[in-house]
Design a protein around this motif. Structure first.
Motif, PDB file in Angstrom:
ATOM      1  N   GLN A  88      33.261  66.657  39.605  1.00 31.49           N
ATOM      2  CA  GLN A  88      34.059  67.752  39.077  1.00 31.49           C
ATOM      3  C   GLN A  88      34.851  68.430  40.185  1.00 31.49           C
ATOM      4  N   THR A  89      34.239  68.540  41.359  1.00 29.49           N
ATOM      5  CA  THR A  89      34.941  69.154  42.501  1.00 29.49           C
ATOM      6  C   THR A  89      36.135  68.317  42.922  1.00 29.49           C
ATOM      7  N   GLU A  90      35.942  66.998  42.995  1.00 24.91           N
ATOM      8  CA  GLU A  90      37.041  66.113  43.372  1.00 24.91           C
ATOM      9  C   GLU A  90      38.166  66.168  42.346  1.00 24.91           C
ATOM     10  N   ALA A  91      37.794  66.250  41.068  1.00 25.26           N
ATOM     11  CA  ALA A  91      38.813  66.280  40.024  1.00 25.26           C
ATOM     12  C   ALA A  91      39.573  67.601  40.016  1.00 25.26           C
ATOM     13  N   SER A  92      38.835  68.709  40.019  1.00 21.29           N
ATOM     14  CA  SER A  92      39.490  70.023  39.916  1.00 21.29           C
ATOM     15  C   SER A  92      40.338  70.338  41.140  1.00 21.29           C
ATOM     16  N   SER A  93      39.954  69.816  42.305  1.00 22.24           N
ATOM     17  CA  SER A  93      40.732  70.075  43.526  1.00 22.24           C
ATOM     18  C   SER A  93      41.852  69.066  43.724  1.00 22.24           C
ATOM     19  N   GLY A  94      41.958  68.101  42.816  1.00 20.86           N
ATOM     20  CA  GLY A  94      43.058  67.141  42.870  1.00 20.86           C
ATOM     21  C   GLY A  94      43.019  66.210  44.056  1.00 20.86           C
ATOM     22  N   LEU A 127      42.455  38.469  23.130  1.00 19.10           N
ATOM     23  CA  LEU A 127      43.110  37.211  22.783  1.00 19.10           C
ATOM     24  C   LEU A 127      43.788  36.557  23.986  1.00 19.10           C
ATOM     25  N   GLY A 128      43.322  36.900  25.194  1.00 22.57           N
ATOM     26  CA  GLY A 128      43.909  36.309  26.381  1.00 22.57           C
ATOM     27  C   GLY A 128      45.289  36.843  26.697  1.00 22.57           C
ATOM     28  N   LEU A 129      45.741  37.874  25.974  1.00 23.44           N
ATOM     29  CA  LEU A 129      47.099  38.389  26.151  1.00 23.44           C
ATOM     30  C   LEU A 129      47.111  39.707  26.911  1.00 23.44           C
ATOM     31  N   GLN A 130      46.252  40.621  26.543  1.00 26.86           N
ATOM     32  CA  GLN A 130      46.223  41.937  27.165  1.00 26.86           C
ATOM     33  C   GLN A 130      44.889  42.129  27.871  1.00 26.86           C
ATOM     34  N   SER A 131      44.941  42.252  29.206  1.00 27.08           N
ATOM     35  CA  SER A 131      43.718  42.394  29.988  1.00 27.08           C
ATOM     36  C   SER A 131      43.241  43.834  29.957  1.00 27.08           C
ATOM     37  N   PHE A 132      41.932  44.007  29.755  1.00 28.75           N
ATOM     38  CA  PHE A 132      41.337  45.333  29.828  1.00 28.75           C
ATOM     39  C   PHE A 132      40.972  45.705  31.262  1.00 28.75           C
ATOM     40  N   ASP A 133      41.136  44.779  32.192  1.00 23.30           N
ATOM     41  CA  ASP A 133      40.743  45.008  33.584  1.00 23.30           C
ATOM     42  C   ASP A 133      41.910  45.409  34.464  1.00 23.30           C
ATOM     43  N   ASN A 134      43.127  45.423  33.915  1.00 21.77           N
ATOM     44  CA  ASN A 134      44.308  45.803  34.675  1.00 21.77           C
ATOM     45  C   ASN A 134      44.516  47.315  34.558  1.00 21.77           C
ATOM     46  N   GLN A 135      43.503  48.081  34.989  1.00 17.28           N
ATOM     47  CA  GLN A 135      43.532  49.528  34.816  1.00 17.28           C
ATOM     48  C   GLN A 135      42.947  50.222  36.034  1.00 17.28           C
ATOM     49  N   ALA A 136      43.197  51.515  36.108  1.00 17.23           N
ATOM     50  CA  ALA A 136      42.633  52.351  37.172  1.00 17.23           C
ATOM     51  C   ALA A 136      42.519  53.767  36.630  1.00 17.23           C
ATOM     52  N   ILE A 137      41.611  54.556  37.215  1.00 18.07           N
ATOM     53  CA  ILE A 137      41.339  55.922  36.759  1.00 18.07           C
ATOM     54  C   ILE A 137      41.496  56.873  37.942  1.00 18.07           C
ATOM     55  N   VAL A 138      42.232  57.971  37.712  1.00 21.03           N
ATOM     56  CA  VAL A 138      42.440  58.993  38.751  1.00 21.03           C
ATOM     57  C   VAL A 138      42.192  60.366  38.134  1.00 21.03           C
ATOM     58  N   PRO A 139      41.922  61.385  38.968  1.00 22.62           N
ATOM     59  CA  PRO A 139      41.759  62.753  38.437  1.00 22.62           C
ATOM     60  C   PRO A 139      43.049  63.276  37.824  1.00 22.62           C
ATOM     61  N   LEU A 140      42.935  64.031  36.747  1.00 21.86           N
ATOM     62  CA  LEU A 140      44.097  64.548  36.042  1.00 21.86           C
ATOM     63  C   LEU A 140      44.963  65.468  36.915  1.00 21.86           C
ATOM     64  N   PRO A 141      44.382  66.438  37.651  1.00 28.86           N
ATOM     65  CA  PRO A 141      45.236  67.275  38.515  1.00 28.86           C
ATOM     66  C   PRO A 141      45.995  66.470  39.568  1.00 28.86           C
ATOM     67  N   THR A 142      45.388  65.410  40.078  1.00 31.31           N
ATOM     68  CA  THR A 142      46.065  64.571  41.066  1.00 31.31           C
ATOM     69  C   THR A 142      47.253  63.863  40.441  1.00 31.31           C
ATOM     70  N   ALA A 143      47.068  63.357  39.229  1.00 26.65           N
ATOM     71  CA  ALA A 143      48.161  62.677  38.542  1.00 26.65           C
ATOM     72  C   ALA A 143      49.299  63.641  38.242  1.00 26.65           C
ATOM     73  N   ARG A 144      48.954  64.865  37.845  1.00 22.04           N
ATOM     74  CA  ARG A 144      49.996  65.858  37.579  1.00 22.04           C
ATOM     75  C   ARG A 144      50.764  66.202  38.856  1.00 22.04           C
ATOM     76  N   LYS A 145      50.067  66.222  39.958  1.00 23.82           N
ATOM     77  CA  LYS A 145      50.705  66.598  41.225  1.00 23.82           C
ATOM     78  C   LYS A 145      51.700  65.549  41.699  1.00 23.82           C
ATOM     79  N   PHE A 146      51.373  64.248  41.492  1.00 20.33           N
ATOM     80  CA  PHE A 146      52.189  63.193  42.082  1.00 20.33           C
ATOM     81  C   PHE A 146      53.018  62.389  41.082  1.00 20.33           C
ATOM     82  N   PHE A 147      52.544  62.257  39.838  1.00 24.26           N
ATOM     83  CA  PHE A 147      53.135  61.244  38.964  1.00 24.26           C
ATOM     84  C   PHE A 147      53.741  61.779  37.667  1.00 24.26           C
ATOM     85  N   ILE A 148      53.117  62.745  37.032  1.00 21.23           N
ATOM     86  CA  ILE A 148      53.562  63.093  35.686  1.00 21.23           C
ATOM     87  C   ILE A 148      53.978  64.545  35.537  1.00 21.23           C
TER      88      ILE A 148
END
Length: 428
Positions: free
Chosen positions: A162-168, A216-237
């Motif tokens: 929670q600390t890592e997420a809230s502090s971005g 079905l061999g078309l869409q991989s569920f492993d082509n993903q990554a997870i980041v903290p929401l405040p960090t994403a807001r700061k840099f990407f969205i």
């Protein structure tokens, strides 16, 4: 008496099988061409079965990823809205703080069927590590509570706190596919603590998810990554509303799905401040929406398969019936001779019926070989498609070929057994 009847029947069956084998060897090309319809029918039914099995497996995998007890509160529904898309596009975008308000409602509701609400925002970016690159990674920006609702376990490392997420802080959890693309020659425990780049911004790898496979061999569920929401807001969205925002709500296992959905709708209407009678300006999606979408597809494939298989077997049956009539015509004197020296009508019937079934079995075996070959090609060019050739499917194909032989060969075989010896011997 009974034993002698059984022995006589076995002898008739053995003799009929021997004659059928001789006829197949004597007329190889004719038999193969006659069996062409059965070959196509068996080939088609197996391929349709393999496709349906693969679709079901991929479908189950996708449901496991979505979670049977998960609901997704979003702006758009998971269904084809047709010409109504304008109504949905005008809806107010979702906000991540809705999750906090829903959790407050959950905590104040006695005997609630809901557990927790977690905000997620989806977006895509490229990642790199030294000279390795992974493009089009599906990112999920969320809070530390996501670890309670995630359908993918951590294979190595940990989830962010929670600390890592809230502090971005710049921390990231990689899907197994992303890990393999960025660190192809390293063990999973060796990459923890490495600094990867997301759109040129450095992040520390703190965990790796277990492999989830693909749909079905078309869409991989492993082509993903997870980041903290405040960090994403700061840099990407940024901090504005985002179309990719979703509020994931988990229900208690013992609560009915529709009951939980109704409770979520009630809570969300309170959050949005909707008056009684006002239409919902959001949708509560779940895995049953995927079931509704995939159901017509499976039904369409099944209908098409039945039509193709039925037409092929019908054409094959007509051909086998025709060639059996020709065989009876050619061997009328032989039938008369056998009847004159004491052959029973049931023996003649069994003989020609066995010949028709033998041709169909030949077609069934060739169809099986073609199906095996087709599956091998599919496995080579689409290795991630969950195709499987079950034993039950092979039994079904062989049963269809035998049934076709019996139905198509019975009438000419019966007519052969009804020939009078005198008339048959005079036949030119």
């Amino acid at each position: 008496m009974k034993r002698s009847r059984i022995r006589r029947t076995l002898n008739d069956f053995e003799e009929s099988a021997r004659i059928a084998g001789e006829q197949l060897r004597e007329h190889k090309v004719r038999s193969l061409l006659t069996a062409l319809g059965v070959i196509i029918g068996v080939w088609a039914v197996i391929l349709i079965g393999v496709g349906m099995n693969g679709l079901d497996t991929g479908f189950r995998n996708s449901l496991a990823m979505l979670g049977d007890d998960h609901f997704y509160i979003e702006k758009f529904p998971w269904r084809n809205v047709g010409d109504d898309w304008r109504k949905y596009i005008r809806r107010q975008n979702m906000e991540s703080y809705y999750a906090d308000e829903i959790n407050e409602i959950i905590s104040q509701t006695p005997n609630t069927g809901l557990v927790i609400a977690v905000p997620t925002i989806g977006f895509r970016r490229n990642m790199s590590y030294e000279d390795q690159t992974a493009n089009g990674i599906q990112f999920t920006a969320t809070t530390s509570d996501f670890s309670y609702i995630s359908t993918a376990d951590i294979a190595e490392g940990r989830f962010f706190t929670q600390t890592e997420a809230s502090s971005g802080q710049n921390v990231v959890i990689l899907g197994s596919g992303v890990m393999e693309a960025l660190f192809p020659d390293e063990e999973i425990d060796q990459i923890l603590g490495r600094r990867v780049k997301i759109s040129r911004i450095k992040f520390t790898v703190i965990g790796v998810l277990e492999s989830q496979g693909s749909f079905l061999g078309l869409q991989s569920f492993d082509n993903q990554a997870i980041v903290p929401l405040p960090t994403a807001r700061k840099f990407f969205i940024g901090h504005r509303y985002w179309n990719g925002t979703s509020i994931r709500v988990v229900k208690q296992p013992e609560i009915d799905r529709e009951e939980a959905r109704d409770e979520i709708i009630g809570a969300m209407r309170r959050v949005r401040g909707l008056e009684a009678g006002e239409e919902n300006d959001f949708d509560v999606n779940a895995s049953d929406a995927v079931e509704d979408t995939i159901g017509p597809v499976k039904a369409g494939i099944a209908v098409a398969g039945f039509i193709i298989t039925g037409l092929a077997l019908f054409v094959g049956a007509i051909g086998i019936m025709n060639i059996t009539f020709v065989s009876v015509k050619e061997r009328t004197k032989e039938i008369g001779t056998r009847r004159a020296i004491g052959a029973r009508r049931s023996s003649i019937l069994t003989q020609f019926l066995m010949e028709a079934v033998s041709i169909c079995l030949l077609g069934g075996l060739v169809g099986l070989l073609l199906a095996f070959g087709s599956k091998t090609i599919l496995d080579h060019y689409a290795p991630n498609f969950p195709a499987s050739l079950s034993f039950n499917l092979m039994i079904l194909a062989v049963s269809l070929s035998v049934t076709t032989g019996i139905l198509s060969g019975f009438i000419p075989a019966w007519m052969a057994s009804r020939l009078e010896p005198a008339n048959a011997l005079r036949h030119e």
